[in-house]
Design a protein around this motif. Sequence first.
Motif, PDB file in Angstrom:
ATOM      1  N   ASP A   1      -4.914   9.361   1.895  1.00 52.88           N
ATOM      2  CA  ASP A   1      -5.581   8.514   0.867  1.00 52.88           C
ATOM      3  C   ASP A   1      -4.594   7.087   0.956  1.00 52.88           C
ATOM      4  OD1 ASP A   1      -3.113   9.281  -0.446  1.00 52.88           O
ATOM      5  OD2 ASP A   1      -4.130   9.905  -2.121  1.00 52.88           O
ATOM      6  N   ARG A   2      -5.259   6.088   0.189  1.00 52.52           N
ATOM      7  CA  ARG A   2      -4.637   4.740   0.568  1.00 52.52           C
ATOM      8  C   ARG A   2      -4.653   4.042  -0.963  1.00 52.52           C
ATOM      9  NH1 ARG A   2      -6.275  -0.205   0.921  1.00 52.52           N
ATOM     10  NH2 ARG A   2      -5.372  -1.824   2.026  1.00 52.52           N
ATOM     11  N   LEU A   3      -3.593   3.831  -1.462  1.00 55.69           N
ATOM     12  CA  LEU A   3      -3.468   3.104  -2.813  1.00 55.69           C
ATOM     13  C   LEU A   3      -3.063   1.764  -2.482  1.00 55.69           C
ATOM     14  CD1 LEU A   3      -2.582   6.190  -3.105  1.00 55.69           C
ATOM     15  CD2 LEU A   3      -2.475   5.371  -5.212  1.00 55.69           C
ATOM     16  N   GLU A   4      -3.826   0.587  -3.046  1.00 52.65           N
ATOM     17  CA  GLU A   4      -3.383  -0.467  -2.951  1.00 52.65           C
ATOM     18  C   GLU A   4      -2.756  -1.120  -4.093  1.00 52.65           C
ATOM     19  OE1 GLU A   4      -4.765  -5.091  -1.079  1.00 52.65           O
ATOM     20  OE2 GLU A   4      -6.104  -3.146  -1.248  1.00 52.65           O
ATOM     21  N   TRP A   5      -1.776  -1.879  -4.165  1.00 49.31           N
ATOM     22  CA  TRP A   5      -0.863  -2.458  -5.380  1.00 49.31           C
ATOM     23  C   TRP A   5      -0.493  -4.046  -5.254  1.00 49.31           C
ATOM     24  CZ3 TRP A   5      -0.019   1.053  -9.273  1.00 49.31           C
ATOM     25  CH2 TRP A   5      -0.380   2.458  -9.095  1.00 49.31           C
TER      26      TRP A   5
ATOM     27  N   GLN B   1      -3.079   1.532 -14.487  1.00 51.94           N
ATOM     28  CA  GLN B   1      -1.869   1.305 -14.175  1.00 51.94           C
ATOM     29  C   GLN B   1      -1.603  -0.314 -13.912  1.00 51.94           C
ATOM     30  OE1 GLN B   1       0.682   3.637 -14.631  1.00 51.94           O
ATOM     31  NE2 GLN B   1      -1.193   4.541 -15.557  1.00 51.94           N
ATOM     32  N   PRO B   2      -0.412  -0.925 -14.295  1.00 50.76           N
ATOM     33  CA  PRO B   2      -0.067  -2.186 -13.948  1.00 50.76           C
ATOM     34  C   PRO B   2      -0.148  -2.433 -12.342  1.00 50.76           C
ATOM     35  CG  PRO B   2       1.371  -1.530 -15.705  1.00 50.76           C
ATOM     36  CD  PRO B   2       0.764  -0.053 -15.083  1.00 50.76           C
ATOM     37  N   GLY B   3      -0.774  -3.616 -12.209  1.00 50.28           N
ATOM     38  CA  GLY B   3      -0.742  -4.006 -10.444  1.00 50.28           C
ATOM     39  C   GLY B   3      -1.446  -3.061  -9.458  1.00 50.28           C
ATOM     40  N   PHE B   4      -2.267  -2.115 -10.225  1.00 51.18           N
ATOM     41  CA  PHE B   4      -3.343  -1.317  -9.148  1.00 51.18           C
ATOM     42  C   PHE B   4      -4.359  -2.098  -8.768  1.00 51.18           C
ATOM     43  CE2 PHE B   4      -6.519   1.714  -8.821  1.00 51.18           C
ATOM     44  CZ  PHE B   4      -6.184   2.442  -7.669  1.00 51.18           C
ATOM     45  N   LEU B   5      -4.557  -2.118  -7.411  1.00 48.57           N
ATOM     46  CA  LEU B   5      -5.644  -2.980  -6.943  1.00 48.57           C
ATOM     47  C   LEU B   5      -6.824  -2.152  -6.417  1.00 48.57           C
ATOM     48  CD1 LEU B   5      -3.640  -5.581  -5.060  1.00 48.57           C
ATOM     49  CD2 LEU B   5      -4.700  -5.621  -7.316  1.00 48.57           C
TER      50      LEU B   5
ATOM     51  N   VAL C   1       0.698  -1.155  -0.147  1.00 46.19           N
ATOM     52  CA  VAL C   1      -0.061   0.023   0.027  1.00 46.19           C
ATOM     53  C   VAL C   1       0.971   1.012   0.056  1.00 46.19           C
ATOM     54  CG1 VAL C   1      -2.044  -1.143   1.010  1.00 46.19           C
ATOM     55  CG2 VAL C   1      -0.259  -0.106   2.474  1.00 46.19           C
ATOM     56  N   HIS C   2       0.307   2.295  -0.519  1.00 46.94           N
ATOM     57  CA  HIS C   2       1.016   3.615  -0.404  1.00 46.94           C
ATOM     58  C   HIS C   2      -0.146   4.601   0.127  1.00 46.94           C
ATOM     59  CE1 HIS C   2       2.868   7.220  -3.031  1.00 46.94           C
ATOM     60  NE2 HIS C   2       3.214   7.390  -1.825  1.00 46.94           N
ATOM     61  N   ILE C   3       0.380   4.889   1.389  1.00 45.82           N
ATOM     62  CA  ILE C   3      -0.410   6.045   2.382  1.00 45.82           C
ATOM     63  C   ILE C   3       0.092   7.412   2.118  1.00 45.82           C
ATOM     64  CG2 ILE C   3      -1.218   6.195   4.646  1.00 45.82           C
ATOM     65  CD1 ILE C   3      -1.353   3.282   4.776  1.00 45.82           C
ATOM     66  N   VAL C   4      -0.683   8.260   2.031  1.00 44.10           N
ATOM     67  CA  VAL C   4      -0.315   9.728   2.264  1.00 44.10           C
ATOM     68  C   VAL C   4      -1.189  10.338   2.987  1.00 44.10           C
ATOM     69  CG1 VAL C   4       0.271  11.968   1.194  1.00 44.10           C
ATOM     70  CG2 VAL C   4       0.649   9.852  -0.108  1.00 44.10           C
ATOM     71  N   ILE C   5      -0.768  11.231   4.211  1.00 44.96           N
ATOM     72  CA  ILE C   5      -1.515  12.022   5.138  1.00 44.96           C
ATOM     73  C   ILE C   5      -1.244  13.538   4.732  1.00 44.96           C
ATOM     74  CG2 ILE C   5      -1.615  12.257   7.449  1.00 44.96           C
ATOM     75  CD1 ILE C   5      -1.020   9.538   8.138  1.00 44.96           C
ATOM     76  N   MET C   6      -2.017  14.151   4.582  1.00 48.94           N
ATOM     77  CA  MET C   6      -1.864  15.498   4.034  1.00 48.94           C
ATOM     78  C   MET C   6      -2.918  16.665   4.510  1.00 48.94           C
ATOM     79  SD  MET C   6      -3.289  14.553   0.297  1.00 48.94           S
ATOM     80  CE  MET C   6      -4.130  12.971   0.531  1.00 48.94           C
ATOM     81  N   ARG C   7      -2.647  17.531   4.359  1.00 48.87           N
ATOM     82  CA  ARG C   7      -3.543  18.863   4.696  1.00 48.87           C
ATOM     83  C   ARG C   7      -3.685  19.509   3.366  1.00 48.87           C
ATOM     84  NH1 ARG C   7      -1.799  22.808   7.633  1.00 48.87           N
ATOM     85  NH2 ARG C   7       0.476  22.060   7.158  1.00 48.87           N
ATOM     86  N   LEU C   8      -4.825  20.308   3.229  1.00 47.00           N
ATOM     87  CA  LEU C   8      -5.085  21.300   2.064  1.00 47.00           C
ATOM     88  C   LEU C   8      -4.347  22.478   2.344  1.00 47.00           C
ATOM     89  CD1 LEU C   8      -8.444  20.553   0.814  1.00 47.00           C
ATOM     90  CD2 LEU C   8      -6.400  19.513   0.243  1.00 47.00           C
TER      91      LEU C   8
END
Length: 99
Positions: free
Chosen positions: A55-59, A38-42, A8-15
Amino acid sequence: MTGSESSVHIVIMRLRPGTSREGFLDATRRMADWLQSQPGFLGYELYEAEDHWADRLEWASTTHAEKGRQAFLTTEIYTELIRYVADDHQGLIGRRVQW
């Protein structure tokens, strides 16, 4: 961590102050659409708290996650999206801990 493990790729942010929540959401929708090709994107999830977002991106693998991240950094969507995000955002690419 090897390239064959789910990741997973997790990003914590503020605007950034004064930016548009709606504009940010539009940019994240377009990013989610781009990710689908994108290849491998889940999967993708976006979370909103009082003054932070995550946000949480799963690969399929850490290799896919890193290649996807590198490819995204070259897109116009990234260029627009980063204008909404404060400079102190933090991210990580990691794998799920198996108990």
